[in-house]
Design a protein around this motif. Structure first.
Motif, short mmCIF file in Angstrom:
data_model
loop_
_atom_site.label_atom_id
_atom_site.label_comp_id
_atom_site.label_asym_id
_atom_site.label_seq_id
_atom_site.Cartn_x
_atom_site.Cartn_y
_atom_site.Cartn_z
N SER A 1 70.17 22.53 55.75
CA SER A 1 72.47 23.16 56.12
C SER A 1 72.87 22.00 54.94
CB SER A 1 72.15 23.15 57.14
OG SER A 1 72.76 21.37 57.90
N HIS A 2 72.74 21.01 54.84
CA HIS A 2 74.57 19.84 54.48
C HIS A 2 73.73 20.91 52.34
CE1 HIS A 2 75.46 17.90 57.60
NE2 HIS A 2 74.00 17.35 57.98
N ILE A 3 72.06 20.40 52.23
CA ILE A 3 72.77 21.09 50.72
C ILE A 3 73.16 22.23 50.67
CG2 ILE A 3 70.99 21.52 49.23
CD1 ILE A 3 70.92 18.02 49.95
N VAL A 4 73.00 23.47 51.36
CA VAL A 4 73.24 24.98 51.16
C VAL A 4 75.19 25.20 51.01
CG1 VAL A 4 73.47 27.00 52.51
CG2 VAL A 4 71.28 26.00 52.59
N ARG A 5 75.59 24.15 52.41
CA ARG A 5 76.24 23.84 52.01
C ARG A 5 77.15 23.24 50.62
NH1 ARG A 5 76.40 22.81 56.67
NH2 ARG A 5 76.72 20.37 56.97
N LEU A 6 77.01 22.65 50.66
CA LEU A 6 77.52 22.05 49.23
C LEU A 6 76.52 22.55 47.73
CD1 LEU A 6 76.21 18.26 49.78
CD2 LEU A 6 78.58 19.23 50.27
N LYS A 7 75.86 23.53 47.62
CA LYS A 7 75.55 24.70 46.53
C LYS A 7 76.58 25.48 46.97
CE LYS A 7 72.83 28.13 44.47
NZ LYS A 7 71.84 29.05 44.56
N THR A 8 77.61 26.12 47.73
CA THR A 8 79.25 26.82 47.81
C THR A 8 79.94 26.56 47.55
OG1 THR A 8 79.53 26.79 49.90
CG2 THR A 8 77.34 28.02 49.97
N THR A 9 80.25 25.30 47.22
CA THR A 9 80.71 24.84 46.37
C THR A 9 81.02 25.02 45.01
OG1 THR A 9 80.27 21.74 45.93
CG2 THR A 9 81.30 22.97 47.83
N GLY A 10 80.21 24.67 44.39
CA GLY A 10 80.29 25.11 42.71
C GLY A 10 80.32 24.01 42.24
N ALA A 11 79.74 22.54 42.68
CA ALA A 11 79.85 21.37 42.03
C ALA A 11 78.90 21.68 41.09
CB ALA A 11 79.32 20.63 43.12
N ASP A 12 79.01 21.22 40.17
CA ASP A 12 77.66 20.84 38.64
C ASP A 12 77.40 19.43 38.70
OD1 ASP A 12 79.84 19.47 37.65
OD2 ASP A 12 80.14 20.96 35.82
N VAL A 13 78.08 18.93 39.52
CA VAL A 13 77.45 17.31 39.58
C VAL A 13 76.92 16.80 41.24
CG1 VAL A 13 77.48 14.67 39.40
CG2 VAL A 13 78.43 16.05 38.25
N PHE A 14 76.05 16.41 41.56
CA PHE A 14 75.74 16.10 42.84
C PHE A 14 75.05 14.35 42.98
CE2 PHE A 14 71.84 16.31 46.25
CZ PHE A 14 73.00 16.08 47.12
N PHE A 15 75.78 13.36 43.91
CA PHE A 15 76.05 12.47 44.12
C PHE A 15 74.66 12.40 45.33
CE2 PHE A 15 77.02 7.61 45.07
CZ PHE A 15 76.31 7.45 44.28
N ASN A 16 73.62 11.47 45.82
CA ASN A 16 72.64 12.08 46.65
C ASN A 16 72.87 10.75 47.26
OD1 ASN A 16 70.82 12.69 48.66
ND2 ASN A 16 69.32 12.99 47.22
N ILE A 17 73.35 10.66 48.18
CA ILE A 17 73.17 9.24 49.09
C ILE A 17 72.41 8.87 50.10
CG2 ILE A 17 74.61 7.09 49.74
CD1 ILE A 17 77.26 8.31 48.10
N THR A 18 71.22 9.22 49.81
CA THR A 18 70.03 9.51 51.42
C THR A 18 68.88 7.89 51.17
OG1 THR A 18 68.74 10.63 49.96
CG2 THR A 18 71.00 12.10 51.09
N THR A 19 68.49 8.00 52.43
CA THR A 19 67.37 6.92 52.03
C THR A 19 66.09 8.21 52.42
OG1 THR A 19 67.21 7.73 55.03
CG2 THR A 19 68.00 4.96 54.14
N PRO A 20 64.71 7.21 51.47
CA PRO A 20 64.30 7.98 51.12
C PRO A 20 63.03 9.70 51.68
CG PRO A 20 63.01 5.82 51.32
CD PRO A 20 64.74 5.43 52.27
N LYS A 21 63.30 9.88 53.20
CA LYS A 21 62.54 10.72 54.01
C LYS A 21 63.79 12.31 52.74
CE LYS A 21 63.06 12.70 58.53
NZ LYS A 21 63.08 12.99 59.86
N PHE A 22 65.22 11.17 53.15
CA PHE A 22 66.16 13.02 53.15
C PHE A 22 66.59 13.20 51.64
CE2 PHE A 22 66.93 10.81 57.60
CZ PHE A 22 67.30 11.91 58.08
N ALA A 23 66.19 12.15 50.58
CA ALA A 23 65.74 11.61 50.12
C ALA A 23 65.26 13.52 49.08
CB ALA A 23 65.82 10.29 48.30
N ALA A 24 63.75 12.66 49.60
CA ALA A 24 62.68 14.30 49.06
C ALA A 24 63.02 15.43 49.44
CB ALA A 24 61.50 13.72 49.74
N GLN A 25 64.25 15.58 50.54
CA GLN A 25 64.64 16.91 51.46
C GLN A 25 64.84 17.12 50.09
OE1 GLN A 25 65.75 16.48 55.69
NE2 GLN A 25 63.33 16.02 56.06
N ALA A 26 66.18 16.48 49.79
CA ALA A 26 67.17 16.85 49.09
C ALA A 26 66.80 17.64 47.73
CB ALA A 26 68.25 15.69 49.12
N ILE A 27 66.17 17.02 47.59
CA ILE A 27 65.46 17.32 45.92
C ILE A 27 64.57 18.71 46.16
CG2 ILE A 27 63.53 16.51 44.06
CD1 ILE A 27 64.29 13.60 44.81
#
Length: 409
Positions: A223-249
């Protein structure tokens, strides 16, 4: 004449005795709790279960490494007794396990316990007890504070230095970027975020269009990724531990959101993050590293990589050699062994910290060429250098120079 000869012999014997007793090798041995003529007790706390359990391989690798050291004769003839407990990445449990190690098991020191919140929970206790909290497995900037916490020392490049390097890259290569940041809502995530904002400087407010924090207890960050996409950002800084990093990708790919993606290096493992996320989904991600990638063929004939493989073959054959955490554990274990050997027969807690704070251009198997370990009485940050890398195909490709992010204050 016989009397004279006897006198000369007595003098000679006295000289020999004086020489022997003055020799450093015959210096009096000094021990604190946890050390003896035959043993050195080392404590450790790892998340073998819970949301950060992917890091549990660090403790398993360290246990294997110390078994190898013991098989080779130990540290100056003393065997390492490595006692490692599970805290499930839960600070109250960390406190419980630290007390057990210090007060019941009576270890000489606690080594490389993992996580910023867990280590934060025991930092004051360890310093009050004057027990080394050595080479903690977290890059939080706070571990480099020898004045306030002289018994706590970090190991890896700190999070603020790392994120400053990413910020500098963005300012140079994408100065009009619209940046979205996802971070873990604790000291670990906030430390990265602070460094990133410091690196962007006055442009931080205008360039960062969204910040979203997730809790470690959340089952998914979709749900956080869905929300961040709506901002129109063209750079994403992914500060997560392994489980969540894989989910975000994975989620980025599902949403067809393809910003310039920066991933903190604590989650850059091919085995535990990139492969589970899907290599196709991870193309072009930028991260940084200070240790060799075991999957990179360029290191095949490197003496450090050869030694690492030989160690695993014999003492930890079931290890996932694509997991960077295994290499991390191998390197930091070498660091501890170096410190303990330097202590000689003075195995006091005070001398452990003294030797740890006197590492000069130490080169360890598995570190990238040019990356060295340095400490002093006023600098408790052993590693400070990184190199940027980009994911391509099924591996990371390093680019640019070895860099260091300067952290103010």
């Amino acid at each position: 004449m016989p009397a004279i000869r006897l006198g000369l012999a007595a003098v000679s014997a006295a000289v020999v005795l004086l020489a022997v007793t003055a020799s450093p090798s015959f210096a009096q041995k000094k021990y604190d709790t946890g050390a003896s003529d035959s043993e050195i007790k080392i404590g450790n706390i790892m998340p073998y279960s819970g949301p950060a359990s992917a890091y549990g391989v660090i403790g398993k690798t360290e246990d294997a490494y110390f078994r190898m050291i013991n098989a080779e004769g130990g540290i100056n003839g003393r065997k390492i007794n490595f006692i490692s407990y599970d805290d499930a990445y839960t600070p109250p449990k960390t406190v419980e396990q630290a007390r057990k190690l210090v007060e019941s098991d009576e270890v000489l020191l606690i080594f490389n316990s993992l996580g910023t919140p867990p280590n934060s929970a025991i930092q004051k206790y360890m310093n009050q007890k004057k027990v080394p909290q050595l080479f903690v497995a977290t890059g939080a900037t706070k571990w480099n504070d020898p004045k306030e916490f002289p018994w706590t020392m970090g190991w890896q490049p700190n999070y603020q230095s790392e994120s400053i390097i990413y910020a500098k890259y963005i300012l140079k290569n994408k100065p009009d970027a619209k940046i979205a940041v996802l971070y873990q809502n604790d000291d670990y995530g906030k430390d990265y975020l602070k460094g990133f904002k410091d690196g962007l400087g006055k442009k931080a407010d205008s360039m960062i269009v969204a910040e979203d924090a997730y809790e470690l207890t959340e089952p998914t960050i979709d749900s956080h990724i869905v929300r961040l996409k709506t901002t129109g950002a063209d750079v994403f800084f992914n500060i997560t531990t392994p489980k969540f990093a894989a989910q975000a990708i994975k989620k980025n790919a599902e949403l067809n959101w393809h910003p310039l993606h920066f991933l903190n290096n604590v989650s850059s493992s091919i085995g535990s993050v990139m492969k589970p996320a899907g290599f196709d989904n991870a193309q072009g991600i930028i991260s940084s590293q200070y240790l060799m990638d075991p999957t990179d063929p360029q290191w095949k004939k490197d003496k450090g990589m050869i030694a690492w493989n030989q160690f695993l073959d014999k003492y930890y054959p079931e290890a996932n050699r694509a997991d960077a955490s295994v290499m991390y554990a191998y390197i930091v274990s070498q660091g501890l062994v170096h410190v303990l050997k330097a202590c000689g027969d003075n195995l006091t807690r005070d001398n452990v910290m003294k030797q740890a704070a006197d590492l000069r251009d130490l080169e360890l198997n598995g570190l990238l060429p040019g990356v060295k370990v340095n400490t002093s009485a006023t600098d408790f940050a052993p590693l400070s250098q990184l190199q940027l890398m980009r994911f391509k195909g099924e591996t990371w490709e390093r680019f640019g120079d070895i860099l260091s992010g300067d952290v103010g204050g």
